[in-house]
Design a protein around this motif. Structure first.
Motif, PDB file in Angstrom:
ATOM      1  N   SER A 172     -32.484 -60.881   2.129  1.00 58.18           N
ATOM      2  CA  SER A 172     -33.194 -60.330   0.967  1.00 58.18           C
ATOM      3  C   SER A 172     -32.465 -60.675  -0.330  1.00 58.18           C
ATOM      4  O   SER A 172     -31.232 -60.656  -0.380  1.00 58.18           O
ATOM      5  N   GLN A 174     -33.311 -58.837  -2.856  1.00 57.96           N
ATOM      6  CA  GLN A 174     -33.497 -57.480  -3.405  1.00 57.96           C
ATOM      7  C   GLN A 174     -34.413 -57.455  -4.612  1.00 57.96           C
ATOM      8  O   GLN A 174     -34.252 -56.629  -5.517  1.00 57.96           O
ATOM      9  N   GLY A 180     -37.274 -58.663   1.657  1.00 54.51           N
ATOM     10  CA  GLY A 180     -36.529 -58.216   2.849  1.00 54.51           C
ATOM     11  C   GLY A 180     -37.319 -57.262   3.725  1.00 54.51           C
ATOM     12  O   GLY A 180     -38.527 -57.039   3.514  1.00 54.51           O
ATOM     13  N   ASN A 250     -28.005 -52.859   4.839  1.00 56.18           N
ATOM     14  CA  ASN A 250     -27.164 -53.839   4.146  1.00 56.18           C
ATOM     15  C   ASN A 250     -26.981 -53.387   2.700  1.00 56.18           C
ATOM     16  O   ASN A 250     -27.967 -53.251   1.968  1.00 56.18           O
ATOM     17  N   PRO A 253     -27.272 -57.130  -0.188  1.00 53.02           N
ATOM     18  CA  PRO A 253     -28.126 -58.205   0.333  1.00 53.02           C
ATOM     19  C   PRO A 253     -28.133 -59.481  -0.506  1.00 53.02           C
ATOM     20  O   PRO A 253     -28.143 -60.582   0.056  1.00 53.02           O
ATOM     21  N   TYR A 307     -27.502 -59.404   9.152  1.00 55.61           N
ATOM     22  CA  TYR A 307     -28.756 -59.222   8.406  1.00 55.61           C
ATOM     23  C   TYR A 307     -29.381 -57.904   8.866  1.00 55.61           C
ATOM     24  O   TYR A 307     -29.637 -57.717  10.054  1.00 55.61           O
ATOM     25  N   VAL A 310     -32.880 -53.340   4.253  1.00 58.61           N
ATOM     26  CA  VAL A 310     -32.384 -53.159   2.878  1.00 58.61           C
ATOM     27  C   VAL A 310     -33.198 -52.062   2.192  1.00 58.61           C
ATOM     28  O   VAL A 310     -34.311 -51.733   2.613  1.00 58.61           O
TER      29      VAL A 310
END
Ligand SMILES: COC(=O)/C=C(\C)CC/C=C(\C)CCC=C(C)C
Length: 580
Positions: A172, A174, A180, A250, A253, A307, A310
């Motif tokens: 991602s 974000q 993501g 995460n 990210p 991974y 998120v």
């Protein structure tokens, strides 16, 4: 007579193609928005056969421009689609195996529907399984996630789905370029498919139970928390995984996406705009992309799960916009019947291979303090001095002060990973639940699967046969729910294991049907007071355990023991739950 004949045809019309009330073919099902699917028969474990509709596309193939995009609904199929063969798993590098190799396909958004041969007029409960594998591996296919034991009962419909894994599922930036959570959004779309179409297979879309193990368990809990999954299921079973495990979210990210791009040799990876980064990553060969994940490892295959889900900016398609720990603390999620499961030695998923592989173990021991500290995934707010002190406390408590993994300390290492990775989160999830929910009105249930059988996932995690050496390990409960012919031979039909399968599957099916366990010793309701009053335990749970004294060879009993003292050591070290 004629009347009931027409009534029967009317019922069957919804589940199979019929002309003037005559069934053309039991194995062709035509949900109007999906198109016609031709399934096949599969052999049961105890019953002769059941029906399988496999490799059904529920989303457009996530290829090209659709890589790193939210899943798109599959348009209606034309003709009669061949649903008699399972599709490949989602492409993955399986770090759970002693020698990780890449296999699978990027075009992988398919699901499987299994139903008994004879469908009654009553719509059957539906059980949708979300496989585990650390968000980087796993299979929805019948060679690992075989539905035979559930199909033997003739009482439920089982659905399994593949979802994107690793970078393809969870990388991602974000922002809107690569938002993501694709793996979770894939699961969500598959659940929507079930809600919209399962009635045409004879299933009840108002009686859907989602169940998952390990990160599949984490996923089930996240579906409970996500407003996007509201109305898609009526009960949840979270096995060996809750949304607050340390590998669930995460926290950096974009940094990770840039590092991935760097390991893919994308020029200017660390300062490209996220739009350009996304474009470049969409054009990378898939093997290069997946191998780039190796660059994120700090040692060997650790962290196993890089991974992860998120926290997304608020938006129409976002799956998760608030950290799960915050939602859990506030009780901000739906209340549906919830069954939590665990096994004694969860941490074996990582410990077994480090202990059994001499090269790995010696290398670990040569930088013991550093690696142990890194493995613990401490929150970023602690400084170096704090981490040193906290790690020392752990080494004293779990390793008796010995800075080495050896025969004497291995159980401590196992306990440490078990508590940090699984049991402390499980305990916290329960604590949060009883604090914020009236458990008399909305009870939850728990089991611990302690039955030690003749095969174990421990021997999958490493090169040697170590079945039994580490006890009942992460994934061992799956052996008694799903047939896995590529991993384990079939149990004899009259074996104790066959009885465990029957009982354990029945336990799950009863939960799916009634929202609570049936025909097992009763559990007292779990409240905040009860939890607080058991410093060495937890609320009552069902324990599946060997018992050579009875004819079955195993029993289900009520227990309340739990490594609560060690959970609390962790809670203190993490500076959580100060008032509990
Ligand atoms: C089938 O297994 C899974 O789905 C989950 C994993 C492979 C993740 C395993 C996670 C660990 C070994 C790390 C535990 C976390 C800490 C000790 C911080």
């Amino acid at each position: 007579m004629l009347g009931s004949f027409f009534y029967l045809c009317l019922c069957l019309a919804s589940i199979s193609v019929s002309v003037f009330g005559l069934k053309l073919d039991d194995l062709v099902v035509c949900p109007p928005n999906v198109g016609c699917l031709r399934g096949t028969y599969m052999k049961g474990y105890q019953v002769e056969k059941f029906q399988a509709f496999m490799g059904i596309p529920y989303a457009l193939p996530p290829l090209g421009e659709l890589r790193f995009s939210n899943p798109k609904v599959m348009p209606k199929l034309s003709g009669i689609y061949n649903a008699s063969l399972a599709k490949s798993d989602c492409i993955q590098k399986n770090y759970l195996l002693p020698t990780p190799i890449i296999y699978g396909e990027e075009d992988c958004l398919y699901l499987n529907v299994y139903r008994p041969e004879r469908i009654s007029k009553l719509r059957l409960p539906v059980m949708v399984y979300i496989h585990g594998g650390g968000f980087f591996s796993g299979s929805a296919g019948p060679s690992v996630t075989g539905p035979e034991y559930f199909m033997d009962t003739g009482e439920v419909i089982v659905v399994t789905m593949a979802y994107r894994l690793g970078a393809l599922g969870f990388l991602s930036t974000q922002d809107a370029n690569i938002p993501g959570n694709f793996g979770l959004k894939d699961q969500n779309l598959a659940l929507r498919w079930v809600r919209n179409n399962i009635a045409f297979f004879g299933g009840n879309p108002q009686r859907v139970t989602i169940f998952g193990q390990s990160v599949g368990g984490v996923s089930t809990h996240l579906h409970l928390l996500s407003p996007k999954s509201q109305g898609l299921f009526q009960a949840v079973i979270s096995m060996s995984g809750t949304a607050n495990v340390p590998f669930a979210v995460n926290s950096k990210p974009l940094e990770q996406a840039r590092k991935t791009a760097e390991f893919c040799q994308i020029e200017g990876a660390d300062n490209l705009s996220t739009a350009k980064l996304a474009r470049a990553l969409r054009n990378i060969d898939v093997y290069t992309l997946i191998n780039a994940g190796d660059g994120l490892k700090f040692w060997d295959v650790d962290h196993m799960t890089n991974y992860r889900p998120v926290i997304e900016p608020v938006g129409k398609e976002a799956f998760l916009t608030i950290h799960p720990n915050k939602l859990l603390a506030k009780g901000g999620y739906r209340k549906v019947p919830w069954l939590l499961g665990t096994v004694p030695e969860e941490g074996a998923v990582r410990v077994v291979n480090i202990k059994e592989n001499i090269t790995l173990r010696e290398d670990f021991n040569s930088k013991f303090d550093y690696l142990l500290q890194e493995l613990m995934e401490w929150p970023s707010e602690f400084n170096a001095q704090q981490l040193k002190e906290k790690t020392k406390i752990l080494i004293d408590e779990f390793f008796g002060g010995i800075h080495e993994i050896n025969d004497k300390t291995v159980q401590g290492f196992l306990d440490l990973i078990t508590v940090r990775g699984f049991k402390q989160p499980l305990y916290n999830a329960i604590t949060d639940y009883v604090r914020s929910v009236d458990t008399n009105k909305y009870p939850f249930y728990m089991y611990s699967f302690n039955y030690k059988g003749p095969v174990s996932y421990a021997s999958i995690y490493t090169q040697a046969n170590v079945t039994g050496k580490y006890g009942v390990v992460h994934c061992d409960d799956l052996i008694y729910l799903f047939r896995s012919p590529i991993l384990f031979p079939d149990f004899a039909k009259n074996s104790t294991e066959a009885k465990v399968i029957k009982t354990f599957v029945r336990y799950f099916i009863n939960f799916a049907k009634f929202g609570k366990p049936q025909n097992v010793p009763p559990l007292s309701c779990c409240t905040e007071e009860i939890l607080k009053s058991r410093p060495e335990g937890i609320c009552d749970y069902h324990e599946f355990i060997n018992n050579k004294q009875n004819t079955e060879g195993f029993e289900i009993r009520v227990n309340d023991k739990f490594p609560t003292n060690r959970v609390k050591i962790w809670s203190n070290l993490l500076e959580e739950m100060k008032n509990f």
